[in-house]
Design an enzyme around this catalytic site. Structure first.
Site, PDB file in Angstrom:
ATOM      1  N   ASP A  86       0.864  -1.168   0.000  1.00  0.00           N
ATOM      2  CA  ASP A  86       0.000   0.000   0.000  1.00  0.00           C
ATOM      3  C   ASP A  86       0.910   1.229   0.000  1.00  0.00           C
ATOM      4  O   ASP A  86       2.103   1.124   0.314  1.00  0.00           O
ATOM      5  CB  ASP A  86      -0.865  -0.035   1.271  1.00  0.00           C
ATOM      6  CG  ASP A  86      -1.609   1.258   1.497  1.00  0.00           C
ATOM      7  OD1 ASP A  86      -2.276   1.726   0.562  1.00  0.00           O
ATOM      8  OD2 ASP A  86      -1.513   1.812   2.620  1.00  0.00           O
ATOM      9  N   ASP A 121      -0.353   5.104   0.744  1.00  0.00           N
ATOM     10  CA  ASP A 121      -0.711   6.137   1.724  1.00  0.00           C
ATOM     11  C   ASP A 121      -0.757   5.546   3.126  1.00  0.00           C
ATOM     12  O   ASP A 121      -1.531   4.621   3.400  1.00  0.00           O
ATOM     13  CB  ASP A 121      -2.066   6.755   1.368  1.00  0.00           C
ATOM     14  CG  ASP A 121      -1.997   7.496   0.048  1.00  0.00           C
ATOM     15  OD1 ASP A 121      -1.177   8.420  -0.055  1.00  0.00           O
ATOM     16  OD2 ASP A 121      -2.742   7.131  -0.888  1.00  0.00           O
ATOM     17  N   LYS A 147     -11.826  11.375  -4.727  1.00  0.00           N
ATOM     18  CA  LYS A 147     -13.035  11.875  -5.406  1.00  0.00           C
ATOM     19  C   LYS A 147     -14.280  11.468  -4.625  1.00  0.00           C
ATOM     20  O   LYS A 147     -15.204  12.262  -4.437  1.00  0.00           O
ATOM     21  CB  LYS A 147     -13.094  11.342  -6.851  1.00  0.00           C
ATOM     22  CG  LYS A 147     -12.010  11.917  -7.746  1.00  0.00           C
ATOM     23  CD  LYS A 147     -12.161  11.512  -9.186  1.00  0.00           C
ATOM     24  CE  LYS A 147     -11.715  10.093  -9.478  1.00  0.00           C
ATOM     25  NZ  LYS A 147     -10.285   9.829  -9.340  1.00  0.00           N
ATOM     26  N   THR A 172      -2.762   0.400  -4.459  1.00  0.00           N
ATOM     27  CA  THR A 172      -3.153   1.627  -3.780  1.00  0.00           C
ATOM     28  C   THR A 172      -4.483   2.178  -4.288  1.00  0.00           C
ATOM     29  O   THR A 172      -4.907   1.850  -5.390  1.00  0.00           O
ATOM     30  CB  THR A 172      -2.069   2.716  -3.966  1.00  0.00           C
ATOM     31  OG1 THR A 172      -2.468   3.910  -3.298  1.00  0.00           O
ATOM     32  CG2 THR A 172      -1.841   3.047  -5.425  1.00  0.00           C
ATOM     33  N   THR A 201      -4.804   5.553  -4.363  1.00  0.00           N
ATOM     34  CA  THR A 201      -4.500   6.844  -4.967  1.00  0.00           C
ATOM     35  C   THR A 201      -4.079   6.670  -6.431  1.00  0.00           C
ATOM     36  O   THR A 201      -4.032   5.562  -6.956  1.00  0.00           O
ATOM     37  CB  THR A 201      -3.422   7.584  -4.129  1.00  0.00           C
ATOM     38  OG1 THR A 201      -3.457   8.975  -4.440  1.00  0.00           O
ATOM     39  CG2 THR A 201      -2.038   7.030  -4.381  1.00  0.00           C
ATOM     40  N   ASN A 207       0.797   9.870  -8.449  1.00  0.00           N
ATOM     41  CA  ASN A 207       1.251  10.205  -7.089  1.00  0.00           C
ATOM     42  C   ASN A 207       2.305   9.210  -6.613  1.00  0.00           C
ATOM     43  O   ASN A 207       3.285   9.580  -5.971  1.00  0.00           O
ATOM     44  CB  ASN A 207       0.077  10.176  -6.102  1.00  0.00           C
ATOM     45  CG  ASN A 207      -0.929  11.280  -6.362  1.00  0.00           C
ATOM     46  OD1 ASN A 207      -0.613  12.258  -7.029  1.00  0.00           O
ATOM     47  ND2 ASN A 207      -2.129  11.132  -5.839  1.00  0.00           N
TER      48      ASN A 207
HETATM   49  C1  XBP Z   1      -5.648   5.988   0.382  1.00  0.00           C
HETATM   50  C2  XBP Z   1      -6.819   6.756  -0.040  1.00  0.00           C
HETATM   51  C3  XBP Z   1      -6.610   7.877  -0.983  1.00  0.00           C
HETATM   52  C4  XBP Z   1      -5.800   9.021  -0.399  1.00  0.00           C
HETATM   53  C5  XBP Z   1      -5.867  10.259  -1.252  1.00  0.00           C
HETATM   54  O1  XBP Z   1      -6.068   4.708   0.887  1.00  0.00           O
HETATM   55  O2  XBP Z   1      -7.941   6.455   0.346  1.00  0.00           O
HETATM   56  O3  XBP Z   1      -7.880   8.350  -1.340  1.00  0.00           O
HETATM   57  O4  XBP Z   1      -6.343   9.373   0.858  1.00  0.00           O
HETATM   58  O5  XBP Z   1      -5.501  10.012  -2.574  1.00  0.00           O
HETATM   59  P1  XBP Z   1      -5.098   3.433   0.860  1.00  0.00           P
HETATM   60  P2  XBP Z   1      -6.454  10.396  -3.831  1.00  0.00           P
HETATM   61  O6  XBP Z   1      -3.865   3.819   1.631  1.00  0.00           O
HETATM   62  O7  XBP Z   1      -5.870   2.353   1.558  1.00  0.00           O
HETATM   63  O8  XBP Z   1      -4.797   3.076  -0.562  1.00  0.00           O
HETATM   64  O9  XBP Z   1      -6.960  11.777  -3.585  1.00  0.00           O
HETATM   65  O10 XBP Z   1      -5.557  10.318  -5.035  1.00  0.00           O
HETATM   66  O11 XBP Z   1      -7.571   9.376  -3.852  1.00  0.00           O
HETATM   67 MG    MG Z   2      -3.060   3.085   3.415  1.00  0.00          MG
END
Ligand code: XBP
Ligand code: MG
Length: 258
Positions: A10, A12, A55, A123, A125, A129
């Site tokens: 993952d 983020d 989004k 991920t 995102t 990114n």
């Molecule tokens: C990450 C997310 C993403 C980020 C923001 O979750 O939910 O939406 O918060 O990125 P995970 P975007 O770590 O479980 O993948 O604005 O590009 O969605």
């Molecule tokens: Mg995460």
């Protein structure tokens, strides 16, 4: 006896603490630039994180927190544009070096890369990114260390749905038992586990209190020799940081018949 063939990360909260001082700031900049007086404080953002996907998070916020906001005729296009703007700010922050990898992440990535173990990303995102995060923290070639970067664009159902993990497995042609995942959230853990992938959790500030039943182990970070992790759940047999030796031992003891 199967062997461990792939690591799936993952991004983020796992590779980097991107949320509070990264994505959140970029959302707020996009709001201001768009003439909106919305402000996502760290606390509010923590609640909004329950909705995976930027989004989707914006839509939820407009629906739940901004009932007086006059909806544009095409709400979908409005959200998409706002999110594109946010992504541009986020990438700018990455390019300026504002977001570092978490302790121990670079060490483990380099160790796996140096022996040719398959590295992959799953991920929520956007892939741009991820590429900017890896390139700004490692080197410009680092995104090419990864066999599959499965991101927002790859699937329609986001975590906790298993789709992004299933996409990685399909692309690699590997069985889930041949892989191990690294996640920081309950949604991420659920996605990996439903796909059948054993999972190591390293918590982040926003996810510390979540339920991680089903994880191989729960740690506060990957850890470094001089900055050991804290074990929050599970048994690491006295290890102090995550290296491939420990990853393999945890994977081998995952209860799956290797
Ligand atoms: C990450 C997310 C993403 C980020 C923001 O979750 O939910 O939406 O918060 O990125 P995970 P975007 O770590 O479980 O993948 O604005 O590009 O969605
Ligand atoms: Mg995460």
């Amino acid at each position: 006896m199967a062997e461990l063939r792939a690591l799936i990360f993952d991004v983020d909260g796992t590779l980097a603490d991107t949320e509070r001082d990264g994505h959140r700031i970029a959302f707020n900049r996009a709001f201001r630039k768009s003439g909106l007086s919305w402000e996502w404080t760290p606390e509010r953002y923590g609640r909004l994180l329950r909705v995976p996907g930027g989004k989707e998070r914006l839509r939820h916020y407009i629906e739940q927190y901004q009932p007086p906001f006059e909806r544009p005729h095409d709400l979908e296009a409005f959200i998409a544009e706002l999110h594109r703007r946010k992504t541009r700010y986020f990438i700018q922050m990455l390019q300026q070096g504002a977001i570092a990898l978490r302790p121990g992440v670079e060490r483990l990535l380099r160790e796996a890369h140096s022996i040719g173990l398959s590295l992959n990303i799953a991920t929520t995102t956007a892939s741009e990114n991820v590429i900017a995060l890896l390139a700004s923290n490692l080197d410009t070639e680092a995104p090419e260390w990864f066999d599959v970067i499965a991101a927002d664009e790859a699937v329609s159902a986001k975590k906790p749905a298993p789709d992004v993990y299933l996409y990685v497995l399909r692309s690699l042609g590997f069985a889930p038992e041949e892989c191990i995942a690294f996640e920081d959230s309950d949604n991420g853990l659920r996605a990996a586990r439903v796909a059948g992938v054993a999972t190591i959790v390293t918590v982040s500030d926003y996810t510390r209190e979540q339920n991680f039943d089903g994880a191989l182990v729960v740690l506060d970070q990957f850890g470094e020799p001089e900055r050991p992790f804290r074990v929050l759940q599970g048994d690491v047999g006295g290890a102090r940081y995550l290296d491939l030796g420990l990853v393999r031992r945890l994977w081998a003891g995952s209860g799956v018949d290797h």
